[in-house]
Scaffold this motif. Structure first.
Motif, PDB file in Angstrom:
ATOM      1  N   ARG A 134       8.358   4.038  -4.451  1.00 31.24           N
ATOM      2  CA  ARG A 134       8.388   3.065  -3.355  1.00 31.24           C
ATOM      3  C   ARG A 134       7.382   1.944  -3.599  1.00 31.24           C
ATOM      4  O   ARG A 134       7.652   0.773  -3.287  1.00 31.24           O
ATOM      5  CB  ARG A 134       8.100   3.770  -2.028  1.00 31.24           C
ATOM      6  N   LYS A 188       6.534  -2.001   2.141  1.00 33.76           N
ATOM      7  CA  LYS A 188       5.298  -1.421   2.696  1.00 33.76           C
ATOM      8  C   LYS A 188       4.127  -2.366   2.421  1.00 33.76           C
ATOM      9  O   LYS A 188       3.294  -2.134   1.546  1.00 33.76           O
ATOM     10  CB  LYS A 188       5.058  -0.036   2.082  1.00 33.76           C
ATOM     11  N   ASN A 225       2.506  -3.445  13.917  1.00 33.78           N
ATOM     12  CA  ASN A 225       2.311  -1.999  14.046  1.00 33.78           C
ATOM     13  C   ASN A 225       0.989  -1.699  14.761  1.00 33.78           C
ATOM     14  O   ASN A 225       0.910  -0.805  15.601  1.00 33.78           O
ATOM     15  CB  ASN A 225       2.274  -1.337  12.661  1.00 33.78           C
ATOM     16  N   LEU A 234      10.982   1.205   7.508  1.00 34.72           N
ATOM     17  CA  LEU A 234      10.442   1.648   6.226  1.00 34.72           C
ATOM     18  C   LEU A 234      11.168   2.932   5.823  1.00 34.72           C
ATOM     19  O   LEU A 234      11.388   3.824   6.654  1.00 34.72           O
ATOM     20  CB  LEU A 234       8.945   1.943   6.364  1.00 34.72           C
ATOM     21  N   THR A 253       3.817  10.923   6.373  1.00 38.36           N
ATOM     22  CA  THR A 253       2.981  11.682   5.443  1.00 38.36           C
ATOM     23  C   THR A 253       1.859  12.398   6.169  1.00 38.36           C
ATOM     24  O   THR A 253       1.570  13.551   5.898  1.00 38.36           O
ATOM     25  CB  THR A 253       2.414  10.695   4.401  1.00 38.36           C
ATOM     26  N   TYR A 266       0.826  -1.210   0.000  1.00 35.31           N
ATOM     27  CA  TYR A 266       0.000   0.000   0.000  1.00 35.31           C
ATOM     28  C   TYR A 266       0.853   1.250   0.000  1.00 35.31           C
ATOM     29  O   TYR A 266       2.068   1.185   0.225  1.00 35.31           O
ATOM     30  CB  TYR A 266      -0.946   0.009   1.203  1.00 35.31           C
ATOM     31  N   SER A 288       3.895   3.964  13.112  1.00 38.46           N
ATOM     32  CA  SER A 288       3.480   4.399  11.770  1.00 38.46           C
ATOM     33  C   SER A 288       4.258   5.648  11.367  1.00 38.46           C
ATOM     34  O   SER A 288       3.712   6.559  10.743  1.00 38.46           O
ATOM     35  CB  SER A 288       1.972   4.675  11.731  1.00 38.46           C
ATOM     36  N   SER A 289       5.536   5.668  11.738  1.00 44.28           N
ATOM     37  CA  SER A 289       6.350   6.866  11.480  1.00 44.28           C
ATOM     38  C   SER A 289       7.833   6.519  11.601  1.00 44.28           C
ATOM     39  O   SER A 289       8.180   5.453  12.127  1.00 44.28           O
ATOM     40  CB  SER A 289       6.011   7.945  12.513  1.00 44.28           C
ATOM     41  N   ASN A 290       8.688   7.413  11.132  1.00 44.36           N
ATOM     42  CA  ASN A 290      10.135   7.286  11.379  1.00 44.36           C
ATOM     43  C   ASN A 290      10.489   8.169  12.568  1.00 44.36           C
ATOM     44  O   ASN A 290       9.865   9.210  12.786  1.00 44.36           O
ATOM     45  CB  ASN A 290      10.942   7.715  10.147  1.00 44.36           C
ATOM     46  N   THR A 319       8.312  11.470  11.885  1.00 43.25           N
ATOM     47  CA  THR A 319       7.905  11.977  10.569  1.00 43.25           C
ATOM     48  C   THR A 319       7.010  10.944   9.895  1.00 43.25           C
ATOM     49  O   THR A 319       7.228   9.735  10.023  1.00 43.25           O
ATOM     50  CB  THR A 319       9.108  12.223   9.637  1.00 43.25           C
ATOM     51  N   GLU A 359      11.891   2.459  14.655  1.00 41.83           N
ATOM     52  CA  GLU A 359      11.058   3.565  14.146  1.00 41.83           C
ATOM     53  C   GLU A 359       9.791   3.650  14.975  1.00 41.83           C
ATOM     54  O   GLU A 359       9.648   2.958  15.981  1.00 41.83           O
ATOM     55  CB  GLU A 359      10.740   3.341  12.659  1.00 41.83           C
ATOM     56  N   ARG A 417       7.928  -7.161  14.739  1.00 40.64           N
ATOM     57  CA  ARG A 417       7.563  -7.350  13.323  1.00 40.64           C
ATOM     58  C   ARG A 417       8.540  -8.285  12.614  1.00 40.64           C
ATOM     59  O   ARG A 417       9.606  -8.604  13.119  1.00 40.64           O
ATOM     60  CB  ARG A 417       7.534  -5.991  12.622  1.00 40.64           C
ATOM     61  N   GLY A 452      10.751   6.015   4.862  1.00 38.36           N
ATOM     62  CA  GLY A 452       9.650   6.974   4.787  1.00 38.36           C
ATOM     63  C   GLY A 452       9.932   8.060   3.762  1.00 38.36           C
ATOM     64  O   GLY A 452      11.060   8.543   3.665  1.00 38.36           O
ATOM     65  N   VAL A 453       8.896   8.443   3.049  1.00 36.67           N
ATOM     66  CA  VAL A 453       9.029   9.537   2.082  1.00 36.67           C
ATOM     67  C   VAL A 453       9.359  10.838   2.823  1.00 36.67           C
ATOM     68  O   VAL A 453      10.227  11.609   2.403  1.00 36.67           O
ATOM     69  CB  VAL A 453       7.724   9.668   1.248  1.00 36.67           C
ATOM     70  N   THR A 454       8.688  11.061   3.941  1.00 31.43           N
ATOM     71  CA  THR A 454       8.924  12.280   4.725  1.00 31.43           C
ATOM     72  C   THR A 454      10.357  12.282   5.278  1.00 31.43           C
ATOM     73  O   THR A 454      11.045  13.312   5.249  1.00 31.43           O
ATOM     74  CB  THR A 454       7.905  12.371   5.887  1.00 31.43           C
ATOM     75  N   ARG A 455      10.803  11.122   5.739  1.00 32.76           N
ATOM     76  CA  ARG A 455      12.182  10.969   6.221  1.00 32.76           C
ATOM     77  C   ARG A 455      13.166  11.377   5.125  1.00 32.76           C
ATOM     78  O   ARG A 455      14.098  12.138   5.357  1.00 32.76           O
ATOM     79  CB  ARG A 455      12.418   9.501   6.633  1.00 32.76           C
TER      80      ARG A 455
HETATM   81  N1  PMP Z   1       7.390   3.781   9.169  1.00 33.90           N
HETATM   82  C1  PMP Z   1       6.204   3.132   9.221  1.00 33.90           C
HETATM   83  C2  PMP Z   1       6.152   1.806   9.894  1.00 33.90           C
HETATM   84  C3  PMP Z   1       5.053   3.691   8.647  1.00 33.90           C
HETATM   85  O1  PMP Z   1       3.880   3.023   8.682  1.00 33.90           O
HETATM   86  C4  PMP Z   1       5.132   4.977   8.052  1.00 33.90           C
HETATM   87  C5  PMP Z   1       3.904   5.625   7.464  1.00 33.90           C
HETATM   88  N2  PMP Z   1       3.400   4.954   6.371  1.00 33.90           N
HETATM   89  C6  PMP Z   1       6.376   5.625   8.019  1.00 33.90           C
HETATM   90  C7  PMP Z   1       7.486   4.995   8.588  1.00 33.90           C
HETATM   91  C8  PMP Z   1       6.523   6.972   7.381  1.00 33.90           C
HETATM   92  O2  PMP Z   1       6.466   6.887   5.987  1.00 33.90           O
HETATM   93  P1  PMP Z   1       6.036   8.110   5.077  1.00 33.90           P
HETATM   94  O3  PMP Z   1       6.889   9.280   5.493  1.00 33.90           O
HETATM   95  O4  PMP Z   1       6.332   7.659   3.702  1.00 33.90           O
HETATM   96  O5  PMP Z   1       4.583   8.358   5.326  1.00 33.90           O
END
Ligand code: PMP
Length: 285
Positions: A52, A146, A153, A204, A245, A33, A183-185, A243, A180, A139, A206-209
Motif C-alpha cells: 500500500r 494514505k 480525520n 482507504l 491495525t 505514511y 481512522s478505521s473501516n 477495523t 468509513e 475530506r 484498510g489492511v485489516t479490512r
Molecule cells: N481508514 C482510515 C481513514 C484510516 O486512517 C485507517 C487506519 N490507518 C483505516 C481505514 C484502517 O486501515 P488499516 O486496517 O490498514 O490500519
C-alpha cells in the motif's frame, strides 16, 4: 526502552530535532505514511502495508527510493534496537526538502522517518464495545491514498472525543452514504450479511479490512456485500464494528446515542475478531 525513532538512515531519539523547516511534509502535508502493529517482536501483515505504501507513493508521484527489503530491514532493526515486543511502528515518507513552491522541485530526495512505541491493543474496547458519533465526511476525493494530510480525520476524531465517543463514522452529505471511520473501516452485520463500503476513492483500503474480507469472513462462511449504505440503514443493523491495525476488530454498541443491536458486542463481530487473532498468532508467535 520506551521508544525509538529513525530518520534518513540513522536511529535517533524521538525528541531529537532533524526535520528541516522546508520539508514539504511539514509545509504541504506532501507525504504518505503507514502504521503497523508489532506482536511478540514481529510486525503483522508488513507485506500488505509495504504494497500500500508503494501505491500511495506512485499515486502522489513521490519517487520510490527504497527497496521493500530495505524497509523490511529497517522495521526489523527498530524492533530489535528498541527491545519493544508489543507496540506500533509509524513511518512516513515525505517528498523532499526544498524552497517553498507548490509544484514539485527538480531535485527530489524523499525523507523517511519512523517511530516505534510501546502500545497495547484496546482489548477493553473489544470486550465492551465503543460508542460512535456521525460526522460529515469533508475530506478530499482521494481518500484511497494514505497521505499525511489528515485534517478531515483529525476534526472528526476530535468531534467524537468531545462527545465522549471513541470513533466518528463519516458520511458524505451529497449522497447520504457512510464511507468509513475517522481512522478505521466500518462494517455492519444485518440479517447475517456483512456490509462494508466498496473500494474506491472515498475510503482507504484498510489492511485489516482486506484480511477480514479475504480470510476471516470466508472461513466463517459469511456472505459479504461491498456496497455503501446510509446512516439510517446502519442504525437498523444487528451489529456494527470498525477495523484497523491498532483496533483490530472493535464492536460499536451505539451510534449517535442509538443502541446498535442488543447494545453489546455482536456474535459475528466476536467470531471475526477470534479469526483475526488466529491469523496474528500464526504469523507472529
Ligand atoms: N481508514 C482510515 C481513514 C484510516 O486512517 C485507517 C487506519 N490507518 C483505516 C481505514 C484502517 O486501515 P488499516 O486496517 O490498514 O490500519
Amino acid at each position: 526502552m520506551k521508544e525509538l525513532s529513525f530518520f534518513d538512515g540513522t536511529f535517533i531519539q524521538t525528541n531529537e530535532k532533524k526535520v528541516c523547516i522546508e520539508d514539504r511534509g511539514y509545509q504541504f502535508g506532501d507525504g504518505i505514511y503507514e502504521a503497523t502493529h508489532v506482536y511478540n517482536g514481529k510486525c503483522f501483515a508488513l507485506e500488505r502495508h509495504l504494497k500500500r505504501c508503494r501505491r500511495s507513493m506512485r499515486e502522489l508521484r513521490i519517487p520510490i527510493t527504497y527497496m521493500d527489503e530495505e524497509l523490511r530491514a529497517i522495521h526489523e532493526d527498530i524492533i530489535q534496537k528498541s527491545q519493544i515486543k508489543d507496540g506500533s511502528i509509524y513511518f512516513q515518507i515525505t517528498r523532499c526538502t526544498a524552497p517553498r513552491v507548490h509544484y514539485f522541485p527538480e531535485k527530489v530526495i524523499p525523507h523517511l522517518s519512523m517511530t516505534m512505541r510501546q502500545s497495547d491493543i484496546h482489548s477493553d474496547w473489544q470486550e465492551t464495545g465503543i460508542h460512535a458519533v456521525l460526522s460529515e465526511d469533508i475530506r478530499w476525493l482521494r481518500c484511497d491514498i494514505k497521505t499525511i494530510n489528515l485534517l478531515g480525520n483529525v476534526l472528526a476524531k476530535q468531534h467524537a472525543h468531545e462527545k465522549d465517543a471513541q470513533e466518528a463514522v463519516l458520511f458524505r452529505k451529497e449522497t447520504n452514504l457512510i464511507t468509513e471511520g475517522s481512522s478505521s473501516n466500518l462494517f455492519i452485520v444485518k440479517d447475517e450479511v456483512l456490509w462494508t463500503h466498496p473500494i474506491n476513492n472515498f475510503i482507504l483500503k484498510g489492511v485489516t479490512r482486506s484480511i477480514l474480507l479475504e480470510e476471516c469472513a470466508p472461513q466463517l462462511g459469511l456472505p459479504v456485500v461491498e456496497k455503501a449504505f446510509s446512516p439510517q440503514f446502519a442504525l437498523s443493523a444487528d451489529e456494527m464494528f470498525v477495523t484497523s491495525t491498532s483496533m483490530e476488530v472493535t464492536p460499536i454498541i451505539s451510534l449517535e446515542g442509538t443502541t446498535i443491536g442488543k447494545g453489546t458486542p455482536g456474535k459475528v463481530t466476536q467470531k471475526l475478531l477470534q479469526a483475526y487473532h488466529v491469523l496474528v498468532k500464526k504469523e507472529c508467535y
